[in-house]
Scaffold this motif. Structure first.
Motif, PDB file in Angstrom:
ATOM      1  N   UNK A 251       0.816  -1.221   0.000  1.00  0.00           N
ATOM      2  CA  UNK A 251       0.000   0.000   0.000  1.00  0.00           C
ATOM      3  C   UNK A 251       0.847   1.266   0.000  1.00  0.00           C
ATOM      4  N   UNK A 252       2.139   1.134   0.316  1.00  0.00           N
ATOM      5  CA  UNK A 252       3.009   2.305   0.246  1.00  0.00           C
ATOM      6  C   UNK A 252       3.143   2.816  -1.182  1.00  0.00           C
ATOM      7  N   UNK A 253       2.856   1.989  -2.154  1.00  0.00           N
ATOM      8  CA  UNK A 253       2.943   2.415  -3.559  1.00  0.00           C
ATOM      9  C   UNK A 253       1.756   3.272  -3.943  1.00  0.00           C
ATOM     10  N   UNK A 254       0.594   3.029  -3.329  1.00  0.00           N
ATOM     11  CA  UNK A 254      -0.635   3.663  -3.823  1.00  0.00           C
ATOM     12  C   UNK A 254      -1.361   4.541  -2.809  1.00  0.00           C
ATOM     13  N   UNK A 255      -1.229   4.250  -1.501  1.00  0.00           N
ATOM     14  CA  UNK A 255      -1.972   5.056  -0.525  1.00  0.00           C
ATOM     15  C   UNK A 255      -1.086   5.447   0.668  1.00  0.00           C
ATOM     16  N   UNK A 256       0.174   5.771   0.416  1.00  0.00           N
ATOM     17  CA  UNK A 256       1.075   6.403   1.384  1.00  0.00           C
ATOM     18  C   UNK A 256       1.539   5.494   2.520  1.00  0.00           C
ATOM     19  N   UNK A 257       1.181   4.222   2.523  1.00  0.00           N
ATOM     20  CA  UNK A 257       1.683   3.302   3.532  1.00  0.00           C
ATOM     21  C   UNK A 257       1.289   3.696   4.948  1.00  0.00           C
ATOM     22  N   UNK A 258       2.239   3.639   5.885  1.00  0.00           N
ATOM     23  CA  UNK A 258       1.911   3.921   7.284  1.00  0.00           C
ATOM     24  C   UNK A 258       1.632   5.398   7.521  1.00  0.00           C
ATOM     25  N   UNK A 259       1.896   6.254   6.533  1.00  0.00           N
ATOM     26  CA  UNK A 259       1.703   7.690   6.714  1.00  0.00           C
ATOM     27  C   UNK A 259       0.413   8.197   6.068  1.00  0.00           C
ATOM     28  N   UNK A 260      -0.460   7.291   5.666  1.00  0.00           N
ATOM     29  CA  UNK A 260      -1.749   7.703   5.130  1.00  0.00           C
ATOM     30  C   UNK A 260      -2.532   8.419   6.234  1.00  0.00           C
ATOM     31  N   UNK A 261      -3.235   9.503   5.929  1.00  0.00           N
ATOM     32  CA  UNK A 261      -3.923  10.265   6.976  1.00  0.00           C
ATOM     33  C   UNK A 261      -4.918   9.456   7.811  1.00  0.00           C
ATOM     34  N   UNK A 262      -5.605   8.513   7.193  1.00  0.00           N
ATOM     35  CA  UNK A 262      -6.590   7.720   7.927  1.00  0.00           C
ATOM     36  C   UNK A 262      -6.242   6.239   7.789  1.00  0.00           C
ATOM     37  N   UNK A 263      -5.894   5.612   8.921  1.00  0.00           N
ATOM     38  CA  UNK A 263      -5.519   4.199   8.877  1.00  0.00           C
ATOM     39  C   UNK A 263      -5.729   3.569  10.253  1.00  0.00           C
ATOM     40  N   UNK A 264      -6.359   2.390  10.274  1.00  0.00           N
ATOM     41  CA  UNK A 264      -6.601   1.696  11.548  1.00  0.00           C
ATOM     42  C   UNK A 264      -5.731   0.450  11.701  1.00  0.00           C
TER      43      UNK A 264
END
Length: 409
Positions: free
Chosen positions: A380-393
């Motif tokens: 997911x770091x390739x497409x939605x910012x990985x661990x730094x995505x604004x919303x993640x559970x």
């Protein structure tokens, strides 16, 4: 017992806020307040193992300050980046301390599953009660939820937990009902990312992430099927404004180009928005090429990417953006190669848990869960910012899993 229930309830509220409250900084304050509560109540002791695991992303967090001190950035932009880079540390620690204090594996999984079921029911009510899905409007249905990966994790937890001597429900009918609710909800997100993740995470949960002769054959077969599928998509005509399943198929078809195609005509709206992730990355690299030293330590907190035009993002449009969809480029832009190397070290360290050997089945379950989360963030770091995505559970789940891996050992 009552204390454990209260902590679990508060944690569930924190996770639901993360999913449904739009404001990133509001959620960060909520999580920080809950973390402070855990510390004040005497539940704030972490292990050396957790500190060792978090060290790489703590170093990344520190490196981000370098570029800020050497450049004249606005304080408001600094605060945005500071918030994004400290959030994983807070979220993982919240998950760790919550379930360290509860210290019950089945309660951990039940809490995640209950939260996932709540979100699935809310999602299905929105899709079937308030959208035009029956008329084939997938886009309108997606307004009630773009992605929700906690439902995928909960589904696999529910299916596999008994295999590792973690028993959740006395009556199998409850398990079957929850599986149906989660499965239906996952399908009706109509998300290509979730579709890919349910396959990839399924392979990881079932142990195929560990490279053996058997797993290599399975992965090879999967790649062959994927190659043939994209070959098939290349033979059919799919319109950009299609409806229903064709709209989803079009999104899947353009996915590789959306990420990697850097030859983009900015004046061509269709080409630009079909390859937006690649355009963001292209602009970031162009700016880094103007300042080669940024490849080493990055541009720091507060740095922005100039899009060279005012994109219709947000209410008033944006010419400068702080966060990129491609997490690897985002980390490189902010913290340079130092940040990228430590980020990869962190994720690969999580993944390598799958190679551990332990006679305790519950320990192995959590090692596999941690490894699967490592695989998840690597992708997911390739497409939605990985661990730094604004919303993640998922970071909360990671924290809890790290707690049980350490405690059960």
């Amino acid at each position: 017992m009552k204390s454990k229930i209260n902590i679990s309830l508060l944690f569930s509220i924190v996770v639901l806020c993360e999913i449904y409250i739009v404001s990133f900084r509001t959620n960060l304050l909520i999580q920080f307040a809950f973390l402070s509560l855990l510390i004040v109540s005497g539940k704030g002791i972490v292990s050396k193992q957790l500190l060792k695991t978090l060290l790489p992303i703590f170093i990344i967090f520190i490196v981000g300050f370098f570029g800020f001190f050497w450049n004249n950035y606005l304080i408001v932009d600094f605060i945005k980046d500071f918030s994004h880079f400290i959030k994983p540390l807070i979220a993982i620690t919240v998950g760790y301390l919550t379930f360290k204090s509860i210290n019950d594996a089945s309660s951990f999984l039940k809490t995640i599953i209950v939260v996932a079921v709540i979100t699935a029911i809310i999602h299905l009510i929105g899709v079937f009660g308030f959208s035009n899905l029956i008329k084939g409007s997938i886009q309108e249905a997606r307004e009630f939820g773009l992605d929700n990966f906690i439902e995928i994790y909960a589904l696999y937890m529910l299916i596999l937990s008994s295999k590792y001597d973690i028993y959740l429900f006395e009556r199998s009918i409850y398990k079957k009902i929850i599986i149906i609710i989660l499965a239906v909800s996952i399908v009706f997100y109509f998300s290509r990312t979730m579709l890919g993740m349910i396959i990839i995470l399924g392979f990881s949960f079932y142990g195929f992430a560990k490279l053996t002769s058997k797993s290599i054959k399975v992965i090879g077969s999967l790649l062959l099927i994927l190659f043939l599928f994209y070959g098939y998509l290349g033979t059919i005509k799919l319109e950009r404004n299609s409806k229903g399943i064709e709209a989803l198929m079009y999104k899947i078809k353009i996915a590789p180009g959306e990420i990697f195609n850097s030859k983009i005509d900015r004046e061509n709206d269709r080409e630009l928005w079909d390859h937006w992730r690649a355009y963001e990355a292209k602009r970031a690299f162009a700016l880094m090429n103007e300042n080669p030293s940024s490849y080493v330590i990055g541009n720091g907190y507060g740095s922005l990417v100039n899009l060279k035009f005012k994109a219709p993002l947000g209410e008033n449009g944006m010419k400068f953006i702080s966060v990129l969809h491609n997490g690897y480029v985002f980390i490189l832009y902010k913290t340079g190669l130092i940040g990228i190397l430590f980020y990869l070290f962190f994720l690969i360290n999580l993944y390598l848990r799958v190679y551990s050997v332990n006679q305790n089945k519950q320990v192995m379950f959590f090692k596999i869960l941690i490894s699967t989360i490592g695989v998840y963030f690597l992708l997911t770091s390739i497409i939605i910012t990985g661990i730094y995505i604004p919303k993640d559970v998922i970071l909360f789940i990671l924290g809890g899993a790290l707690s049980f891996e350490n405690t059960l050992k």
